[in-house]
Enzyme design. Structure first.
Site, PDB file in Angstrom:
ATOM      1  N   LYS A 169       0.862  -1.182   0.000  1.00 42.94           N
ATOM      2  CA  LYS A 169       0.000   0.000   0.000  1.00 42.94           C
ATOM      3  C   LYS A 169       0.898   1.232   0.000  1.00 42.94           C
ATOM      4  O   LYS A 169       1.386   1.675   1.039  1.00 42.94           O
ATOM      5  CB  LYS A 169      -0.931   0.036   1.214  1.00 42.94           C
ATOM      6  CG  LYS A 169      -2.045   1.057   0.981  1.00 42.94           C
ATOM      7  CD  LYS A 169      -2.408   1.896   2.153  1.00 42.94           C
ATOM      8  CE  LYS A 169      -1.570   3.062   2.479  1.00 42.94           C
ATOM      9  NZ  LYS A 169      -1.669   4.244   1.628  1.00 42.94           N
ATOM     10  N   GLU A 244       9.277   1.800  10.938  1.00 45.73           N
ATOM     11  CA  GLU A 244      10.327   2.808  10.708  1.00 45.73           C
ATOM     12  C   GLU A 244       9.641   4.159  10.820  1.00 45.73           C
ATOM     13  O   GLU A 244       8.876   4.552   9.934  1.00 45.73           O
ATOM     14  CB  GLU A 244      10.924   2.644   9.304  1.00 45.73           C
ATOM     15  CG  GLU A 244      11.628   1.326   9.076  1.00 45.73           C
ATOM     16  CD  GLU A 244      12.950   1.217   9.795  1.00 45.73           C
ATOM     17  OE1 GLU A 244      13.348   2.162  10.507  1.00 45.73           O
ATOM     18  OE2 GLU A 244      13.585   0.162   9.661  1.00 45.73           O
ATOM     19  N   CYS A 278      13.298  11.542   7.699  1.00 43.71           N
ATOM     20  CA  CYS A 278      13.222  11.038   9.071  1.00 43.71           C
ATOM     21  C   CYS A 278      14.579  11.122   9.760  1.00 43.71           C
ATOM     22  O   CYS A 278      14.658  11.231  10.973  1.00 43.71           O
ATOM     23  CB  CYS A 278      12.724   9.605   9.058  1.00 43.71           C
ATOM     24  SG  CYS A 278      13.666   8.563   7.927  1.00 43.71           S
ATOM     25  N   GLU A 378       8.933  16.332  15.726  1.00 44.77           N
ATOM     26  CA  GLU A 378       9.427  16.214  14.356  1.00 44.77           C
ATOM     27  C   GLU A 378       8.658  17.204  13.478  1.00 44.77           C
ATOM     28  O   GLU A 378       7.435  17.152  13.408  1.00 44.77           O
ATOM     29  CB  GLU A 378       9.206  14.786  13.849  1.00 44.77           C
ATOM     30  CG  GLU A 378       9.799  14.587  12.474  1.00 44.77           C
ATOM     31  CD  GLU A 378       9.552  13.194  11.917  1.00 44.77           C
ATOM     32  OE1 GLU A 378       8.392  12.761  11.885  1.00 44.77           O
ATOM     33  OE2 GLU A 378      10.529  12.551  11.509  1.00 44.77           O
TER      34      GLU A 378
HETATM   35  P1  NAD Z   1       1.987   8.795   7.530  1.00 45.35           P
HETATM   36  O1  NAD Z   1       2.176   8.044   8.779  1.00 45.35           O
HETATM   37  O2  NAD Z   1       0.956   9.847   7.486  1.00 45.35           O
HETATM   38  O3  NAD Z   1       1.629   7.810   6.338  1.00 45.35           O
HETATM   39  C1  NAD Z   1       2.467   6.720   5.988  1.00 45.35           C
HETATM   40  C2  NAD Z   1       1.641   5.663   5.291  1.00 45.35           C
HETATM   41  O4  NAD Z   1       0.701   5.123   6.225  1.00 45.35           O
HETATM   42  C3  NAD Z   1       0.818   6.183   4.111  1.00 45.35           C
HETATM   43  O5  NAD Z   1       0.835   5.213   3.087  1.00 45.35           O
HETATM   44  C4  NAD Z   1      -0.563   6.320   4.712  1.00 45.35           C
HETATM   45  O6  NAD Z   1      -1.600   6.212   3.761  1.00 45.35           O
HETATM   46  C5  NAD Z   1      -0.588   5.128   5.668  1.00 45.35           C
HETATM   47  N1  NAD Z   1      -1.579   5.213   6.745  1.00 45.35           N
HETATM   48  C6  NAD Z   1      -2.155   6.319   7.272  1.00 45.35           C
HETATM   49  N2  NAD Z   1      -3.046   5.965   8.227  1.00 45.35           N
HETATM   50  C7  NAD Z   1      -3.024   4.615   8.315  1.00 45.35           C
HETATM   51  C8  NAD Z   1      -3.718   3.658   9.108  1.00 45.35           C
HETATM   52  N3  NAD Z   1      -4.635   4.025  10.003  1.00 45.35           N
HETATM   53  N4  NAD Z   1      -3.440   2.351   8.930  1.00 45.35           N
HETATM   54  C9  NAD Z   1      -2.513   1.954   8.031  1.00 45.35           C
HETATM   55  N5  NAD Z   1      -1.847   2.809   7.238  1.00 45.35           N
HETATM   56  C10 NAD Z   1      -2.085   4.124   7.378  1.00 45.35           C
HETATM   57  O7  NAD Z   1       3.420   9.355   7.141  1.00 45.35           O
HETATM   58  P2  NAD Z   1       3.800  10.293   5.915  1.00 45.35           P
HETATM   59  O8  NAD Z   1       3.262  11.647   6.229  1.00 45.35           O
HETATM   60  O9  NAD Z   1       3.439   9.639   4.630  1.00 45.35           O
HETATM   61  O10 NAD Z   1       5.395  10.292   6.004  1.00 45.35           O
HETATM   62  C11 NAD Z   1       6.103  11.112   6.876  1.00 45.35           C
HETATM   63  C12 NAD Z   1       6.499  10.374   8.139  1.00 45.35           C
HETATM   64  O11 NAD Z   1       7.232   9.205   7.806  1.00 45.35           O
HETATM   65  C13 NAD Z   1       7.422  11.164   9.034  1.00 45.35           C
HETATM   66  O12 NAD Z   1       7.004  11.082  10.377  1.00 45.35           O
HETATM   67  C14 NAD Z   1       8.767  10.491   8.866  1.00 45.35           C
HETATM   68  O13 NAD Z   1       9.645  10.638   9.937  1.00 45.35           O
HETATM   69  C15 NAD Z   1       8.387   9.089   8.624  1.00 45.35           C
HETATM   70  N6  NAD Z   1       9.464   8.396   7.912  1.00 45.35           N
HETATM   71  C16 NAD Z   1      10.240   7.497   8.583  1.00 45.35           C
HETATM   72  C17 NAD Z   1      11.286   6.855   7.944  1.00 45.35           C
HETATM   73  C18 NAD Z   1      12.145   5.842   8.645  1.00 45.35           C
HETATM   74  O14 NAD Z   1      12.763   5.056   7.960  1.00 45.35           O
HETATM   75  N7  NAD Z   1      12.207   5.822   9.949  1.00 45.35           N
HETATM   76  C19 NAD Z   1      11.540   7.127   6.607  1.00 45.35           C
HETATM   77  C20 NAD Z   1      10.744   8.032   5.953  1.00 45.35           C
HETATM   78  C21 NAD Z   1       9.695   8.656   6.618  1.00 45.35           C
END
Ligand code: NAD
Length: 471
Positions: A169, A244, A278, A378
């Site tokens: 997804k 992650e 991140c 963050e």
């Molecule tokens: P997000 O958590 O909003 O979304 C990530 C994914 O989760 C998307 O595909 C979204 O559709 C899905 N999602 C949202 N609600 C969900 C639910 N209830 N159940 C299952 N899936 C769901 O994050 P974002 O805004 O897309 O990305 C930014 C965040 O990602 C930042 O906090 C960043 O730090 C983190 N990030 C972490 C890493 C790492 O490796 N640690 C790398 C990149 C980004």
């Protein structure tokens, strides 16, 4: 307007049952350029069914077969590298050099995992037991928008190397990148159902993946809030879960560092991926008695960091991915001002000379305390905090005084001291005088930056379960 109206289930491009249309924007202009038709719960169920059906045969393929698949996927993604780079720039706004790296990374992860698989022993003898590492089952892979293609490919490479099948997804905001990667991966000619790609909302498709009993494993990259939600949702069926999540990485500049090189590295670490990383080094810790010198160097270096159109080769910071993200970053800049931090560089609003698009001024606050909101949360944008310390013990205490623990940076000319400090920092990865990436080393977070590790053999193991057979 571009229309993306197919998902990928059981080796075929199909029209989703879901009929919601989601606008895709170019963050450089803030104009919509297309729409994606989103999958819904029913589509997610179809995809899980296909992956479940493909699992028994795929889980028994040989290492050699899976290495061949990984190599074919690598070649397939390489063949769309230029198209993918352009999509990353258009849809995400990454500056060109970053976009080129991201597209190449999406291809390379397959080759890197093929190498890991080559060297990996799935069976070992322990006493009278034969211990075998067995693939977990169907994996649900959920990606964020800040490196969508890279995470689709990286998570898929590890899942398939282990012998798992997958339902992916991707972020709904990255549908253009996903469509290019999906087309390429289809060309690699893997058996039907081994991987399925369903772009939909987190609350629908993502929720099905984190609760369905036929999903054995979820690998999620995204925000800490959603990660916690997935962990709770997966508890009912005891899913194996890799998370992650976010970070608030410290950059320790020690007194003995050459500040003329350390400050540019620190700003590069902070502004990487336009601050939407991140692992961004967002808390710059400096000796108190050198603050004036640090501030002068930061002002000088920041003047060379240009925010603007990602196609311009001089651009270092591109736009924020969405209006929501732009507003969020502006809110944090406001918090910094209201809580009494000293605005050294940047500030609210659009950068000078830019009238459209979701651009933020690369911003550095000084005289920040580690208790201020901008030092604790963050931001996910180009907003950095300079925090002073009296001695190294205090630097270490500040570095670790955060709910996160993804990455830390140490800049110093004293290597033994750097290693001593690295051993005491609670972070999954510590970079000493470098911004390099090691694809074979485990990557992931301590504390609320996540659970588990990706990449290399640790990443492969995350899709395996040990079984002891005693005879
Ligand atoms: P997000 O958590 O909003 O979304 C990530 C994914 O989760 C998307 O595909 C979204 O559709 C899905 N999602 C949202 N609600 C969900 C639910 N209830 N159940 C299952 N899936 C769901 O994050 P974002 O805004 O897309 O990305 C930014 C965040 O990602 C930042 O906090 C960043 O730090 C983190 N990030 C972490 C890493 C790492 O490796 N640690 C790398 C990149 C980004």
């Amino acid at each position: 307007m571009q229309q993306i109206n197919q998902i990928y289930i059981n080796g075929q491009f199909v029209t989703p049952h879901g009929d919601e249309l989601f606008d895709l924007f170019n963050p450089t202009t803030a104009e919509p350029f297309g729409q994606v038709r989103l999958a819904d719960e029913q589509d997610a169920l179809e995809a899980i069914r296909a992956a479940k059906q493909a699992f028994p045969e795929f889980s028994h393929t040989t290492k050699a077969t899976r290495i061949d698949y990984l190599k074919r996927m690598h070649a397939a993604v390489v063949s769309v590298e230029t198209e993918l780079t352009e999509a990353i720039i258009k849809e995400y706004g990454a500056p060109t050099t970053r976009a080129v790296w991201m597209a190449r990374h999406a291809a390379n992860v397959f080759l890197e995992m093929a190498q890991v698989l080559q060297d990996y022993e799935f069976t070992q003898s322990i006493g009278i037991a034969e211990v075998t590492l067995q693939p977990l089952g169907v994996a649900g892979l959920i990606t964020p928008w800040n490196s969508n293609a890279g995470f689709i490919c990286g998570k898929l490479a590890a899942a398939l190397a282990a012998g798992c099948t997958a339902v992916i997804k991707p972020s709904e905001m990255s549908a253009l990148q996903t469509s290019i990667v999906t087309r390429a991966l289809h060309q690699a000619g893997l058996p039907a159902g081994v991987f399925n790609i369903v772009t939909g909302r987190g609350e629908t498709v993502g929720a099905v993946l984190s609760t369905h009993p036929d999903i054995a494993k979820v690998s999620f990259t995204g925000s800490t809030a959603v990660g916690k939600h997935i962990l709770r949702a997966g508890a009912e069926t005891l899913k194996r879960i890799t998370l992650e999540l976010g970070g608030k990485s410290p950059v320790l500049i020690l007194d003995d560092a050459d500040f003329n090189t350390a400050i540019p590295i620190a700003l590069q670490a902070g502004f990487m991926n336009s601050g939407q990383a991140c692992i961004a080094g967002t808390r710059i810790l400096v000796p108190e008695h050198r603050l004036a010198e640090v501030e002068a160097l930061v002002i000088k270096e920041a003047a060379t960091i240009r925010a603007g159109a990602p196609q311009d080769p001089n651009t270092r910071v591109g736009p924020m991915v969405s209006l929501k993200q732009w507003q969020r970053v502006q809110r944090y800049i406001q918090f910094g001002l209201e809580e009494g931090a000293h605005l050294l560089v940047g500030g609210p609003g659009l950068p000078d000379g830019i009238e459209a698009g979701w651009f933020v001024k690369p911003t550095v606050f000084s005289r920040v305390t580690n208790q201020m909101t901008i030092a604790r949360e963050e931001i996910f944008g180009p907003v950095l905090s300079i925090i002073t310390y009296k001695d190294e013990a205090e630097a270490l205490a500040i570095a670790n005084d955060t709910p996160y623990g993804l990455q830390a940076y140490i800049l110093t000319s004293n290597a033994p001291k750097a290693h001593m400090l690295a051993a005491r920092i609670d972070a999954g990865r510590v970079l000493i005088n470098t911004l390099a990436h090691e694809p074979r080393a485990p990557f992931g977070g301590f504390k609320q930056s996540g659970i588990g590790r990706e990449y290399g053999s640790f990443g492969l193991q995350a899709f395996l379960e040990p079984k002891s057979v005693l005879a």
